[in-house]
Write a protein that holds these residues in place. Structure first.
Motif, mmCIF file in Angstrom:
data_model
loop_
_atom_site.group_PDB
_atom_site.id
_atom_site.type_symbol
_atom_site.label_atom_id
_atom_site.label_comp_id
_atom_site.label_asym_id
_atom_site.label_seq_id
_atom_site.Cartn_x
_atom_site.Cartn_y
_atom_site.Cartn_z
ATOM 1 N N GLU A 234 0.839 -1.194 0.000
ATOM 2 C CA GLU A 234 0.000 0.000 0.000
ATOM 3 C C GLU A 234 0.878 1.249 0.000
ATOM 4 O O GLU A 234 2.060 1.199 0.363
ATOM 5 C CB GLU A 234 -0.894 -0.002 1.244
ATOM 6 N N GLN A 274 1.019 12.632 8.191
ATOM 7 C CA GLN A 274 -0.191 13.314 7.745
ATOM 8 C C GLN A 274 -0.482 13.024 6.275
ATOM 9 O O GLN A 274 -1.171 13.771 5.600
ATOM 10 C CB GLN A 274 -0.066 14.841 7.963
ATOM 11 N N GLU A 276 0.510 9.467 3.403
ATOM 12 C CA GLU A 276 0.264 8.060 3.065
ATOM 13 C C GLU A 276 0.431 7.123 4.265
ATOM 14 O O GLU A 276 -0.373 6.208 4.458
ATOM 15 C CB GLU A 276 1.223 7.628 1.954
ATOM 16 N N THR A 278 0.234 7.840 7.496
ATOM 17 C CA THR A 278 -0.849 8.080 8.449
ATOM 18 C C THR A 278 -2.143 7.442 7.962
ATOM 19 O O THR A 278 -2.872 6.809 8.737
ATOM 20 C CB THR A 278 -1.042 9.585 8.661
ATOM 21 N N ALA A 279 -2.402 7.565 6.690
ATOM 22 C CA ALA A 279 -3.617 6.977 6.131
ATOM 23 C C ALA A 279 -3.601 5.459 6.274
ATOM 24 O O ALA A 279 -4.625 4.839 6.590
ATOM 25 C CB ALA A 279 -3.757 7.371 4.660
ATOM 26 N N GLU A 282 -4.458 4.841 9.920
ATOM 27 C CA GLU A 282 -5.772 5.277 10.378
ATOM 28 C C GLU A 282 -6.921 4.537 9.703
ATOM 29 O O GLU A 282 -8.044 4.564 10.196
ATOM 30 C CB GLU A 282 -5.926 6.790 10.134
ATOM 31 N N THR A 283 -6.670 3.895 8.584
ATOM 32 C CA THR A 283 -7.748 3.119 7.955
ATOM 33 C C THR A 283 -8.040 1.819 8.701
ATOM 34 O O THR A 283 -8.977 1.105 8.344
ATOM 35 C CB THR A 283 -7.390 2.785 6.495
#
Length: 794
Positions: A234, A274, A276, A278-279, A282-283
């Motif tokens: 990812e 803040q 890729e 972090t995403a 957080e997903t």
């Protein structure tokens, strides 16, 4: 049809639960007495190996494979056999109790299908390598099922706790395996990075990898599971991968214990951008993030199956499988979890998480939606499909006792001549004998055997010295037909090889008669592996020679003192110390048969020993030439029985005997000389020839136990020998070893005893010097008799 990954995951969870519940029941639910100690059981160590064992046993292994299971994973092993119907609920409920499933897998104590006992860490690991060498030895014999192609070769597999790699015998084994072209061996390292007292050092994996590669092994490092590898693909995944690779073991363990929220905070603090990365974090929910970070290679069935599938040849392979100690349990990652146990509250929460209903804790297929379908599928799992995988092999008859007619010879030389006589013949026994020695083949008199039967190697290698016409007494050529396995000087390897060869009838269905030699003091150096071999009920002969201070010029470092006591105390091993060649001949012939016995009958009422069960044999021999005494007929059954039973009267005592001399081993000439001198001033002297203090003592204690059980007429050999000795007689015992070896004989009928022997380190000198120094010569025996018995000074 192979099981699906979903079915394997169901089995994995079943094993995790049953293993944890078995330990919990033993510690928190089973009734205990006030003075009982903690039961234990290693819930966390089980959890880290449960995925590996599921993949192996239920998908990868075949019936011909043999496995040494990490000791602390015994509850998983027992749970697996319970699931397959080959372990009982009663045994699991009594885990670590009397008559229950054993703490560590045991060939002799457990009812489930244990290939190699484990317990003393590192030994089971190395044993698999030596079992592979023995399998290769059998493959080279055309008269075996392996050699004829009727039976396929199996893989020898070790499930290795990472802390077991601290054991030095593992690296001794690696070197020996490299010398012998080791193949068909897998070691799967449970790299949970936590040992008994804490977390392992950083970077250890790289050192492990380098060592195995240096010895020619394929190395598979299984660091990341399928979920992690998918996450790395990812956006931002490579940053996560780098963080995992850089994370210290102790921090990874701590975050594992604290769970998803702790993982989230630490990852965001360290690599949150803040963007890729972090995403990516957080997903995922806290539970999903914890699952991701716990999805190491050794806890991922897909990753394990892929790696095992890649190792599809004979090359020895080590799988360094990253795991989580306590995986899937409330103990996961905590540094104290090795000896830790789930509390009752933690177990209640764990039970809810696992979905096990109250009252179904012991149900093998609780929580399984399609229990019938899974049971049906399990019937076709190859490893279990044919039932228990232990073999037996018929006994091989001895061609008869080999007597020697030399007038002056040492027992070590006699040992070599007896084997040489067997080597000259073509008996089935001689075909089944395999000898081995840790670089002392020639100096322990195996040279003649090797000259006739050759050295074993899978590939032929000539004797360069002979090819270059350099004179040498030794024929040092290797071939697949050879019957001697030459080892390096590590004594642990000697006893591990003897253990593997001594289980050949059970592991491989082929009878071998293993004979090993080692310098007697260095039995102690390999003692853990010797004990391990005996605990497994391996069958072999070990000759400890030369022995005692009789090896005078070599000095204290090579002079054994306590080896006789090892022989007496080691279960599964009968020890003998003959003085004369006829004794040695009778003992060796008896030993060839004793190795092969596996009966379960009552003790022999002549000796009260369990001879029908068989065992291994230790011969303590010497290089001192001894003038042969033949005051008996070789066919006299009383003499032959006495030699085997442990002792006989070389000179029977008279009715008014004042002094009895009891000796064992090479000290016999001193005892005989002393008896002649003492007889000039004391009456009816008796001389007791002890061939085995071990068997005399064991028979004595066994007879006492029989009398306690109501068999009032039970009488041992030593009791029969001593019953004619007057109570006033003085008993002098003497041996080239610790005086406690024979001192106990005074307690049989209550005689005063003076035990002569060696209690301190020796030194260089002549035999006469050292016998005099340690007061075990004829003068010392005469002096003891003079001081202890009434009458004129002798």
């Amino acid at each position: 049809m192979p099981l699906s990954v979903d079915q394997l995951k169901t089995i994995e969870q079943r094993l995790l639960w049953l293993a944890a519940w078995t330990v919990h029941n033993a510690n928190h639910l089973r009734e205990k007495e006030d003075d009982d100690v903690k039961v234990g059981g290693h819930q966390a160590s089980c959890a880290s190996l449960v995925s590996i064992m599921t993949a192996l046993y239920f998908q990868v292994l075949r019936p011909e494979d043999r496995v040494a299971v990490k000791p602390h994973a015994a509850p998983v092993f027992h749970a697996m056999h319970y699931l397959m119907g080959t372990q009982t609920l009663e045994k699991l409920e009594n885990f670590r109790g009397y008559g229950g499933a054993q703490s560590y897998p045991s060939r002799t104590k457990d009812i489930d299908d244990v290939d190699f006992s484990t317990g003393s860490v590192g030994l089971g690991v190395a044993e698999t390598a030596f079992a592979s060498i023995i399998q290769d030895y059998l493959i080279a014999r055309p008269w075996t099922d392996f050699g004829s192609g009727k039976r396929p070769a199996g893989r020898m597999v070790a499930l290795v706790g990472d802390a077991e790699l601290d054991e030095g015998n593992v690296y001794e084994c690696l070197q020996e395996g490299w010398k012998h072209g080791l193949r068909n061996t897998w070691w799967i390292i449970d790299y949970n990075r936590q040992s008994l007292d804490g977390v392992v050092h950083e970077g250890l994996w790289a050192k492990i990898e380098a060592i195995f590669k240096a010895f020619g092994w394929r190395v598979e490092v299984l660091r990341f599971g399928a979920l992690q590898r998918a996450a790395f693909a990812e956006p931002g995944g490579q940053r996560l991968r780098q963080w995992i690779e850089d994370c210290p073991n102790s921090l990874y363990s701590a975050l594992t214990f604290m769970g998803g929220a702790a993982w989230r905070k630490r990852l965001l603090d360290d690599i949150g951008d803040q963007g890729e990365v972090t995403a990516l974090i957080e997903t995922r929910t806290d539970a999903e993030l914890s699952q991701l970070m716990n999805n190491l290679g050794g806890q991922c069935l897909e990753t394990l199956l892929e790696a095992f599938g890649r190792a599809d040849d004979e090359r020895p392979t080590v799988f360094l499988a990253y795991t989580i100690k306590g995986w899937g349990t409330p103990l996961a990652g905590h540094k104290d979890n090795h000896a830790g146990l789930m509390t009752k509250a933690q177990m209640a929460d764990f039970q809810k998480t696992m979905g096990v209903a109250a009252g179904e804790e012991w149900a093998p297929f609780a929580t399984v939606a399609d229990a019938g379908g899974l049971k049906s599928a399990l019937e076709d799992v190859p490893f279990f499909a044919k039932g228990p995988r232990r073999f037996s092999a018929p006994r091989v008859a001895s061609p008869g006792t080999v007597f020697l007619d030399d007038e002056m010879l040492s027992t070590q030389a006699g040992f070599g001549k007896i084997l040489d006589a067997l080597a000259r013949g073509d008996s089935e026994l001689s075909q089944r004998v395999v000898t081995t020695s840790p670089d002392v083949t020639v100096s322990t008199n195996l040279g003649a055997w090797v000259n006739r039967r050759g050295l074993f190697a899978r590939e032929a290698k000539g004797d360069t010295f002979r090819e270059e016409r350099i004179p040498s007494a030794q024929k040092w050529s290797f071939s697949p037909e050879g019957q001697h396995i030459e080892l390096g000087i590590a004594e642990m390897n000697l006893f591990l090889l003897l253990g593997a060869a001594g289980l050949s009838h059970s592991l491989f269905g082929e009878r071998l008669i293993p004979v090993g030699t080692v310098y007697d003091p260095f039995i102690a150096r390999g003692l853990d592996a010797l004990n391990y071999a005996c605990y497994q009920d391996a069958r072999f002969i070990i000759a400890g020679t030369p022995s005692g201070v009789t090896l005078a010029p070599e000095g204290g470092a090579h002079q054994s003192i306590g080896a006789q006591l090892i022989g007496m105390s080691q279960d599964g091993l009968v020890s003998f110390e003959p003085a004369f060649l006829d004794e040695l001949s009778i003992i060796m012939d008896w030993s060839f048969d004793y190795l092969q016995r596996d009966g379960e009958g009552d003790p022999d009422e002549r000796t009260w020993l369990r001879d029908e069960t068989g065992g291994s044999v230790y011969l303590r021999l010497s290089t001192r030439p001894v003038e042969q005494v033949r005051a008996w007929s070789r066919t006299d059954p009383t003499f032959r029985d006495g030699v085997i039973d442990g002792g006989y009267w070389l000179k029977p005592p008279g009715p008014n005997a004042e002094v009895i001399i009891a000796y064992q081993g090479v000290i016999a000439p001193e005892a005989i000389k002393a008896a002649a001198r003492i007889g000039e001033g004391r009456r009816d002297i008796g001389v007791l020839a002890v061939t085995s203090a071990d068997r005399l003592n064991s028979g004595w204690t066994a007879a006492r136990r029989a009398r306690a059980r109501g068999q009032k007429n039970a009488k041992s050999q030593i009791e029969r020998l001593m019953e004619s000795v007057p109570r006033h007689a003085q008993l002098i015992t003497v041996t080239d070893g610790h005086p406690a070896t024979l001192a106990w004989i005074g307690g049989v009928k209550g005689h005063a005893v003076t035990p002569l022997g060696v209690e301190h380190f020796g030194q260089t000198g002549t035999i006469r010097d050292l016998y005099r120094h340690f007061m075990i010569d004829a003068d010392a025996i005469v002096s003891a008799a003079s001081n202890l018995s009434p009458g004129r000074s002798l």
